[in-house]
Design an enzyme around this catalytic site. Structure first.
Site, PDB file in Angstrom:
ATOM      1  N   TYR A 169      31.676   4.469 -22.502  1.00 43.09           N
ATOM      2  CA  TYR A 169      30.817   4.352 -21.312  1.00 43.09           C
ATOM      3  C   TYR A 169      31.213   3.090 -20.530  1.00 43.09           C
ATOM      4  O   TYR A 169      31.387   3.125 -19.306  1.00 43.09           O
ATOM      5  CB  TYR A 169      29.339   4.290 -21.723  1.00 43.09           C
ATOM      6  N   ASP A 170      31.390   1.985 -21.277  1.00 42.27           N
ATOM      7  CA  ASP A 170      31.761   0.718 -20.630  1.00 42.27           C
ATOM      8  C   ASP A 170      33.089   0.873 -19.888  1.00 42.27           C
ATOM      9  O   ASP A 170      33.280   0.328 -18.796  1.00 42.27           O
ATOM     10  CB  ASP A 170      31.882  -0.405 -21.668  1.00 42.27           C
ATOM     11  N   SER A 214      -6.810   7.460  -8.829  1.00 36.49           N
ATOM     12  CA  SER A 214      -7.035   7.068 -10.220  1.00 36.49           C
ATOM     13  C   SER A 214      -7.556   8.297 -10.958  1.00 36.49           C
ATOM     14  O   SER A 214      -7.698   9.381 -10.369  1.00 36.49           O
ATOM     15  CB  SER A 214      -7.987   5.890 -10.320  1.00 36.49           C
ATOM     16  N   ILE A 215      -7.862   8.139 -12.221  1.00 35.44           N
ATOM     17  CA  ILE A 215      -8.268   9.283 -13.016  1.00 35.44           C
ATOM     18  C   ILE A 215      -9.621   8.982 -13.641  1.00 35.44           C
ATOM     19  O   ILE A 215      -9.871   7.854 -14.064  1.00 35.44           O
ATOM     20  CB  ILE A 215      -7.189   9.605 -14.077  1.00 35.44           C
ATOM     21  N   LYS A 227      -1.910   9.475 -22.423  1.00 38.27           N
ATOM     22  CA  LYS A 227      -2.275   8.458 -21.423  1.00 38.27           C
ATOM     23  C   LYS A 227      -1.538   7.182 -21.840  1.00 38.27           C
ATOM     24  O   LYS A 227      -1.928   6.492 -22.794  1.00 38.27           O
ATOM     25  CB  LYS A 227      -3.798   8.261 -21.449  1.00 38.27           C
ATOM     26  N   GLU A 260       4.533   6.337 -15.388  1.00 39.95           N
ATOM     27  CA  GLU A 260       4.137   5.057 -15.976  1.00 39.95           C
ATOM     28  C   GLU A 260       5.370   4.315 -16.503  1.00 39.95           C
ATOM     29  O   GLU A 260       6.172   4.888 -17.248  1.00 39.95           O
ATOM     30  CB  GLU A 260       3.172   5.368 -17.139  1.00 39.95           C
ATOM     31  N   LYS A 263     -10.387   9.060 -23.776  1.00 39.29           N
ATOM     32  CA  LYS A 263      -9.968   7.830 -24.460  1.00 39.29           C
ATOM     33  C   LYS A 263      -9.993   7.956 -25.980  1.00 39.29           C
ATOM     34  O   LYS A 263     -10.682   8.810 -26.531  1.00 39.29           O
ATOM     35  CB  LYS A 263     -10.923   6.694 -24.062  1.00 39.29           C
ATOM     36  N   CYS A 277      -6.058 -20.533 -62.389  1.00 38.94           N
ATOM     37  CA  CYS A 277      -6.731 -20.170 -61.140  1.00 38.94           C
ATOM     38  C   CYS A 277      -7.409 -18.795 -61.245  1.00 38.94           C
ATOM     39  O   CYS A 277      -6.766 -17.805 -61.612  1.00 38.94           O
ATOM     40  CB  CYS A 277      -5.694 -20.150 -60.021  1.00 38.94           C
TER      41      CYS A 277
END
Ligand code: 5U1
Length: 682
Positions: free
Chosen positions: A43-44, A89-90, A128, A185, A326, A444
């Site tokens: 690729y390079d 918005s939701i 989400k 997102e 949620k 201990c």
């Protein structure tokens, strides 16, 4: 195929276009499909070839060239962008139970005027993502602008930052519409976030609090070179303005089309029928939430039919056809009431923040580990601080960060204690270690069970039948507090334990009696002194000959022993400098634990010193362990595998691959008689 000798050489423009297409294809395979077809070096090579052509022919440069991802200029500020179609918005459904999905379905059915007898509504269900919403504008297939959501009407132009994200195509695959705005997102994967913080720590720079804020900060950078160093990812989930393209009939069809354009679309999605389908998706994703490589804060349900979406329309700034259902939050704010230090079974001291109770990750959390002194200092958690607590899955709750602006005046820096909070023995932190440890292993209370199990194991004094469960019972019933108590308990104390028959109790007492006759290396190893394993215990016993000589040896004298370095010497000294530990040793001797002591090694013969043996198969007379002890007493080293460095392989019945290997390498092979002869003549 035979090369066409008469084909014309491609022009630089043709070659550049071909390289761009190849690089575009391979970038999609690598970043989006996670299925590269060529090695990175190849690729390079293609990339450099394109760079060379563009350098020689600047007129051939295009904005969608893969060479143009990084290289934007530092901005004075981000420029406002008015969205052609507002970014809505939701609506959020905060009832995190199945009821949340059912309420949404009931609302949709009511607004569509459906009767109970009507069929289930079809939904597209997605994740989400916990990131930053972005609008990508493609004109004739080329990415021309990327903007943040802002207030939904006007966002900020972050085009040159978004271009640095390898997953976002600079040109769409296939026949592209005149205009298509793709919404989705930008986020940061958790592993990328951890790696980024690791790099920050290595550089001594500040670490980031969570992937979401880090991704959002990176997208809004003024210097795209900085964004390029932040490992960002992207998922597409919707549309803005569209011109010159016929939309699919369904939202799921739209996501398929976006994927076909070369955009990353999350595979964790489905078409669900009615409330039951939504509830099943919510539960299925909840079960895999912690295994996902990125953070989500819920799932999204959308009415699948775009025609029904149009019918349902909008309520102020939210569509009626979608909802975010949620999950319980994995991070919450709370305050630190105290910082306690807990002592683990192995003596490790752990600072623990005691918190004002807070519901996070589906449970009420009152404690969060601060791991060790370094971590506590790095996060600088103080009593009275307001902190962000995270609990994901079954992972123990963690303090992610402190809110310094909320720190009360006079809050003092946390320091680790110098003594164990359980037994008062010295707590030390060895050089190069991150943990403090209690040095009162035998005394201990916190380490009792571990110390007894270690002492009783087969490789130590070997108390048959004294396993995990019995030790648990003996300690919990307060029958055994320290090792000598083992030899003091009577038949009744044992037989009174739950599920302990008198016969078994007698067997344990017999095993205890038998264990009293041991060897110095086994006893020394059984004391559980840090860094003193079986081999070191043997070296020490051979060198000093007696326990008293070891207990009284100075660090310098200890350092004279084969393979004993400063760490082991210091650990031995610290252990025997604790009066409690000496007291336990004396009491064990008083209980009748004994062994044969010899002369110090300076005078003992070590005829096989420097020779390495490997034992394999079953011997006629000796147990493997006995043969090992005899060889080691003569100074030999007994290794587990055969190599060129092996001097002898001692082979018994059914010797397997080790014998084959010895023959292959030409290593001398002895049987048991041969070994005994060697020991007697050496
Ligand atoms: N997966 C997904 N996330 N998300 C967020 N879809 C989606 N849709 C959104 C938002 C804010 O909004 C549209 C429903 C307008």
């Amino acid at each position: 195929m035979t090369p066409d000798l008469f084909a014309a050489e491609p022009t630089p423009a043709e070659r550049a276009a071909e390289l761009r297409a190849q690089l575009h294809h391979h970038a999609h395979r690598y970043y989006v499909l996670d299925a590269p077809e060529i090695p990175d070096a190849e690729y390079d090579r293609l990339f450099q070839a394109l760079q060379a052509i563009e350098a020689a022919h600047p007129e051939l440069l295009t904005t969608d060239s893969p060479t143009q991802r990084v290289g934007g200029k530092i901005l004075d500020g981000l420029v406002p962008v008015r969205h052609a179609v507002p970014m809505l918005s939701i609506q959020t459904e905060t009832d995190t139970t199945a009821g949340g999905a059912e309420a949404f379905d009931a609302r949709v059915r009511r607004e569509l005027g459906l009767a109970e007898t009507d069929p289930a509504v079809e939904y597209a269900a997605e994740l989400k993502f916990d990131g930053l919403a972005i609008n990508l504008r493609y004109e004739h297939g080329v990415l021309v602008q990327a903007a943040t959501r802002g207030d939904g009407e006007t966002g900020e132009d972050v085009t040159q930052n978004i271009r640095t994200i390898g997953q976002i195509p600079l040109r769409l695959n296939g026949e592209a519409p005149a205009v298509i705005e793709v919404r989705g997102e930008v986020y940061m994967r958790r592993d990328d976030f951890e790696k980024l913080n690791e790099r920050q720590r290595e550089k001594g720079e500040k670490t980031y609090i969570n992937p979401r804020n880090t991704a959002a900060g990176a997208v809004r950078q003024l210097d795209p070179a900085i964004t390029a160093q932040r490992p960002l990812s992207f998922f597409a989930y919707g549309l803005g303005e569209v011109r010159g393209w016929t939309l699919p009939d369904t939202h799921s069809g739209l996501l398929d089309a976006l994927a076909a354009f070369g955009l990353p679309v999350c595979v964790d999605r489905c078409v669900a029928q009615g409330a039951a389908g939504l509830v099943a998706f919510h539960a299925q994703i909840a079960a895999k939430r912690d295994a996902l490589p990125f953070d989500i804060d819920g799932v999204v349900y959308k009415v699948n039919s775009l025609a029904l979406q149009r019918e349902l329309g909008f309520k102020t700034r939210e569509p009626r056809w979608a909802v975010a259902h949620k999950y319980p939050a994995q991070e919450q704010l709370t305050t630190v009431l105290a910082i306690d230090v807990q002592v683990g079974r192995t003596g490790k001291l752990t600072p623990v923040a005691k918190l004002a109770p807070v519901f996070v990750g589906n449970v009420t959390v009152t404690n969060a580990t601060l791991h060790n002194e370094n971590e506590a200092r790095r996060k600088d958690v103080r009593v009275g601080d307001t902190v962000i607590v995270r609990r994901a899955g079954d992972v123990i709750p963690e303090v992610v960060a402190v809110l310094p602006e909320k720190r009360p005046e006079g809050a003092t820096v946390f320091t680790m204690p110098h003594t164990c909070p359980v037994c008062g023995s010295a707590a030390v932190r060895e050089e190069g270690e991150v943990d403090h440890r209690c040095t009162g292993g035998l005394f201990c209370g916190a380490q009792r069970k571990q110390a007894i199990l270690h002492y009783a194991q087969r490789r130590a004094v070997d108390i048959e039948g004294l396993g995990d469960k019995l030790v648990e019972q003996l300690v919990d019933a307060d029958v055994v507090k320290t090792l000598p108590d083992l030899y003091r308990m009577g038949l009744m104390a044992l037989a009174n334990l739950d599920r302990m028959a008198e016969k078994s109790a007698q067997n344990v007492l017999d095993a205890l009696e038998k264990s009293k006759h041991t060897t110095l290396p086994r006893f020394l190893f059984g004391l559980g002194i840090r860094h003193v394993g079986e081999a070191t215990a043997k070296d020490l016993a051979r060198h000093f000959g007696s326990l008293d000589a070891i207990m009284d040896a100075s660090e310098e004298q200890l350092l004279e022993v084969n393979d004993v370095g400063p760490t082991v010497a210091q650990s031995l000294r610290t252990f025997f400098d604790q009066p409690h530990n000496r007291e336990v040793v004396e009491q064990l001797r008083a209980c009748g634990v004994h062994w044969e002591e010899g002369a110090p090694a300076e005078r003992a013969a070590q005829p096989l010193a420097g020779k390495t043996f490997v034992l394999t198969g079953t011997f006629p007379k000796l147990k493997r362990e006995e043969a090992k002890e005899m060889l080691e007493a003569a100074g030999a080293k007994v290794a587990g595998s055969v190599s060129k460095k092996t001097d002898y392989v001692v082979a018994g019945e059914e010797a397997g691959s080790k014998l084959d290997k010895a023959r292959e390498l030409g290593v001398a092979v002895l049987d048991e008689t041969g070994m005994l002869a060697l020991l007697s003549t050496a």
